[in-house]
Enzyme design. Structure first.
Site, PDB file in Angstrom:
ATOM      1  N   GLY A 163       0.517  -0.823  -0.035  1.00 54.77           N
ATOM      2  CA  GLY A 163      -0.080   0.415   0.059  1.00 54.77           C
ATOM      3  C   GLY A 163       0.756   0.988   0.154  1.00 54.77           C
ATOM      4  O   GLY A 163       1.967   1.116  -0.214  1.00 54.77           O
ATOM      5  N   SER A 164       0.062   2.188   0.468  1.00 56.05           N
ATOM      6  CA  SER A 164       1.165   3.741   0.476  1.00 56.05           C
ATOM      7  C   SER A 164       2.521   3.628   1.324  1.00 56.05           C
ATOM      8  O   SER A 164       3.355   4.748   0.920  1.00 56.05           O
ATOM      9  CB  SER A 164      -0.188   4.979   1.084  1.00 56.05           C
ATOM     10  OG  SER A 164      -1.160   5.078   0.963  1.00 56.05           O
ATOM     11  N   THR A 165       2.867   3.006   1.980  1.00 60.19           N
ATOM     12  CA  THR A 165       4.215   2.515   2.695  1.00 60.19           C
ATOM     13  C   THR A 165       5.223   2.384   1.228  1.00 60.19           C
ATOM     14  O   THR A 165       6.304   2.541   1.658  1.00 60.19           O
ATOM     15  CB  THR A 165       4.230   1.622   3.941  1.00 60.19           C
ATOM     16  OG1 THR A 165       4.352   0.151   2.427  1.00 60.19           O
ATOM     17  CG2 THR A 165       3.407   1.258   4.677  1.00 60.19           C
TER      18      THR A 165
ATOM     19  N   LYS B 228       5.672   4.077  -1.336  1.00 56.09           N
ATOM     20  CA  LYS B 228       5.025   5.466  -2.125  1.00 56.09           C
ATOM     21  C   LYS B 228       6.741   6.406  -1.400  1.00 56.09           C
ATOM     22  O   LYS B 228       6.937   7.054  -2.319  1.00 56.09           O
ATOM     23  CB  LYS B 228       4.443   6.558  -1.404  1.00 56.09           C
ATOM     24  CG  LYS B 228       2.707   6.696  -1.969  1.00 56.09           C
ATOM     25  CD  LYS B 228       1.351   6.956  -1.391  1.00 56.09           C
ATOM     26  CE  LYS B 228       0.166   6.600  -1.979  1.00 56.09           C
ATOM     27  NZ  LYS B 228      -0.900   7.319  -1.265  1.00 56.09           N
TER      28      LYS B 228
ATOM     29  N   ASP C 138      -5.055   4.150   1.166  1.00 57.65           N
ATOM     30  CA  ASP C 138      -5.517   3.921   0.231  1.00 57.65           C
ATOM     31  C   ASP C 138      -6.476   2.931  -0.273  1.00 57.65           C
ATOM     32  O   ASP C 138      -6.767   2.634   0.635  1.00 57.65           O
ATOM     33  CB  ASP C 138      -3.790   2.274   0.491  1.00 57.65           C
ATOM     34  CG  ASP C 138      -2.519   2.625   1.018  1.00 57.65           C
ATOM     35  OD1 ASP C 138      -1.922   3.690   0.215  1.00 57.65           O
ATOM     36  OD2 ASP C 138      -2.257   1.771   1.884  1.00 57.65           O
TER      37      ASP C 138
END
Length: 604
Positions: free
Chosen positions: A304-306, A308, A596
């Site tokens: 997920g957003s980790t 980015k 996310d």
């Protein structure tokens, strides 16, 4: 007839001389005795010279035995010298079945001492009556075993062995693993370093009496070589902190499982690795396979957003982006791309690249991904270790999954920008963040203190510094990671709340809540990653579920390691607040309910 008086009368009492027959008998007797003597000498020569080896081997086979000399397995210590795995002496009881069966009336007494059923014991002995060696009970305490031996039952003997004991129990079980009944490693570091730890048993030749008792040590055939000790990178204190905080969070959120990894930024050493559910290695019989799995190493998740910050590493390296430019238009919170809706949960309007990180905008991340060269983006993801084993040497480590860049479809590339369509392990994610923290240098994670490991430059130090400054805004006001703050320390990190894949799609109400962070942000020393799988009670966001675990564990770790504060009063209650750089004009809500989301709520 008259005799003359001077005549000599007959001498009736005089012995006659021995005749020829007597001499013959004497010769025969002497000859027989001589032959017998020669026969005895010949027999003695045959037994003692000609056939000496045969008869000696026959005697040895009955009374001479080669016995192993057991050795203690090496002790495993934490980095501060605290024992994590030790070997304690035990005794195993074995029997010569035929001898025990010859004294059948004593079997009930033996069974009581062993704590088994007499009938079953007798049947066990009868089934193996053609053997000379059968274990009756393994790894008894020396006192209990001696009580059995004191019964002096013919055919019953004891053998000294060692049993593994783990003082920290379930807290360190997934890292250490365990040994089998023969004291050989089966999982974890016990398996990975089995040759180092187990040593080499010795051997000696002994003489036993008919009861099986050793009456004489003849010679030592092979000297025993004890196992070597092993000092891990694990800090038992931080391990306990991580375990307790993760356990408390799982109980409150009623989550299925959870993992946390803490790395030393400068060396790649694993300071803590915990998983729940767990098991007690001192009582394996009560555990299930799922409890014994080191999820931080063997299970994969969509980050997920980790992911980015890794996307941003590619963006900054490309020269097309800086932390403040160009401006990304996320107006409306939706981007309809190739017939699919990539969306945020709020309308963030115009964002800088830093603002994309601060607000965890999926729309912004997808726009950035589509402006990057596919080869550069793929190479950057791979350089940070995504889709590849960390080479830590831990048994069963998963490599994750990342499709080759040339095979990416445009939609797939867009969603890879915000962490869907790939799989990573918790350790891989932690190692990627440690690479950012150490000036773009990647170390091979290690569980051994002081272990020389490889290091290579992944991104430039300038890019690394920019990424850390961008991630600092995640714990600032108006962002998704405020719960990960640590009093008097600066924190750089990223939240992630990803839908879980299920049945070829994405589950609507099942999430993975994650937080990955670096402390202190001004001079990185530690990286921590917390992942909680499917929290069901209360919040399910990465910031609110995993962020507090990170904060409490890393706060304690920093103090235990005497890391000086770098952020007194800043971004914390009671001190001045600094607004994150990233929002352009439009002020979005402070808290995002989920940072996310897959496209259309379905599988890409």
């Amino acid at each position: 007839m008259a005799w003359h008086k001077h005549s000599t009368p007959p001498q009736h009492g005089r012995r006659r001389s021995a005749g020829p027959s007597s001499r013959k008998r004497m010769v025969v007797v002497v000859g027989l005795l001589g032959l017998a003597s020669l026969g005895l000498v010949a027999r003695a020569f045959d037994l003692q010279v000609v056939r000496k080896q045969f008869y000696q081997s026959q005697g040895d086979a009955r009374f001479l035995r080669v016995m192993p000399i057991p050795v203690s397995r090496g002790t495993i210590f934490d980095r501060n010298g605290e024992p994590l795995a030790v070997s304690t002496p035990v005794m195993s009881i074995w029997a010569n079945p035929s001898e025990v069966l010859d004294n059948e009336d004593r079997i009930p007494q033996l069974a009581r001492a062993l704590g088994v059923d007499a009938g079953e014991l007798k049947e066990q002995l009868a089934q193996r009556s053609d053997k000379e060696f059968v274990y009756l009970r393994r790894q008894m305490s020396p006192e209990a075993a001696q009580a059995v031996l004191d019964l002096s039952i013919p055919g019953i003997n004891g053998q000294r062995e060692f049993k593994r004991y783990y003082p920290s129990g379930e807290v360190t079980s997934h890292v250490l693993g365990f040994t089998n009944i023969d004291d050989h490693g089966q999982e974890g570091l016990e398996l990975a370093y089995d040759d180092w730890l187990s040593g080499k048993p010795g051997a000696k030749r002994v003489i036993r009496d008919r009861m099986g008792h050793v009456v004489e040590n003849v010679e030592q055939i092979r000297a025993p070589k004890p196992g070597q000790d092993l000092t891990l990178s694990i800090d038992r204190r931080i391990q306990f902190l991580a375990y307790n905080e993760l356990k408390s969070t799982l109980e409150k959120s009623q989550a299925d499982s959870g993992s946390m990894v803490v790395l030393d930024v400068k060396t790649g050493e694993v300071l803590a690795m915990v998983n729940l559910p767990t098991y007690n290695p001192n009582a394996l019989s009560g555990s299930q396979p799922g409890q014994r799995r080191n999820r931080a190493m063997t299970d994969v998740l969509e980050p997920g957003s980790t992911v980015k910050p890794i996307l941003m590493a590619a963006a900054l390296s490309s020269g097309k982006f800086t932390p403040t430019s160009p401006i990304i238009d996320t107006t409306g919170g939706h981007w309809y791309f190739q017939g699919h809706d990539i969306h945020d949960t709020h309308n963030y309007g115009l964002l800088t690249p830093t603002g994309v990180i601060t607000k965890s905008s999926n729309v912004g991340a997808a726009h950035i991904a589509m402006q990057l060269d596919t080869g550069l983006m793929y190479d950057t993801y791979r350089a940070f270790g995504l889709g590849d084993s960390t080479q830590s040497g831990f048994p069963g480590e998963a490599s994750g999954h990342l499709r080759i860049g040339r095979d990416w479809r445009p939609l797939e590339k867009a969603i890879l920008g915000y962490g869907y369509g790939l799989n990573v392990t918790v350790l891989q994610l932690a190692n990627a963040y440690a690479t950012i923290a150490d000036g773009g240098v990647m170390h091979t994670p290690t569980f051994i203190k002081g272990n020389d490991n490889t290091a290579k430059q992944i991104v430039s130090p300038d890019v690394s510094i920019q990424l850390i400054r961008m991630m600092e805004t995640v714990t600032g006001p108006g962002s998704t990671g405020t719960t990960a703050r640590i009093a008097n320390y600066s924190v750089a990190g990223k939240t992630g709340t990803a839908h879980k894949a299920a049945g070829g799609s994405y589950a609507k109400n099942n999430y993975t809540a994650a937080f990955a962070g670096i402390v202190p942000a001004s001079n990185p020393r530690l990286v921590g990653v917390v992942v909680v799988d499917d929290p069901k009670k209360g919040s399910y966001y990465g910031g609110t579920v995993s962020g507090p675990v990170f904060s409490k564990v890393m706060d304690g770790a920093l103090r235990l390691l005497d890391v000086p504060p770098d952020n007194i009063g800043r971004w914390y209650v009671g001190g001045p607040l600094q607004s994150p750089d990233g929002l352009v004009g439009n002020k979005a809500p402070v808290d995002t309910p989920i940072d996310d989301a897959p496209i259309d709520g379905g599988a890409p």
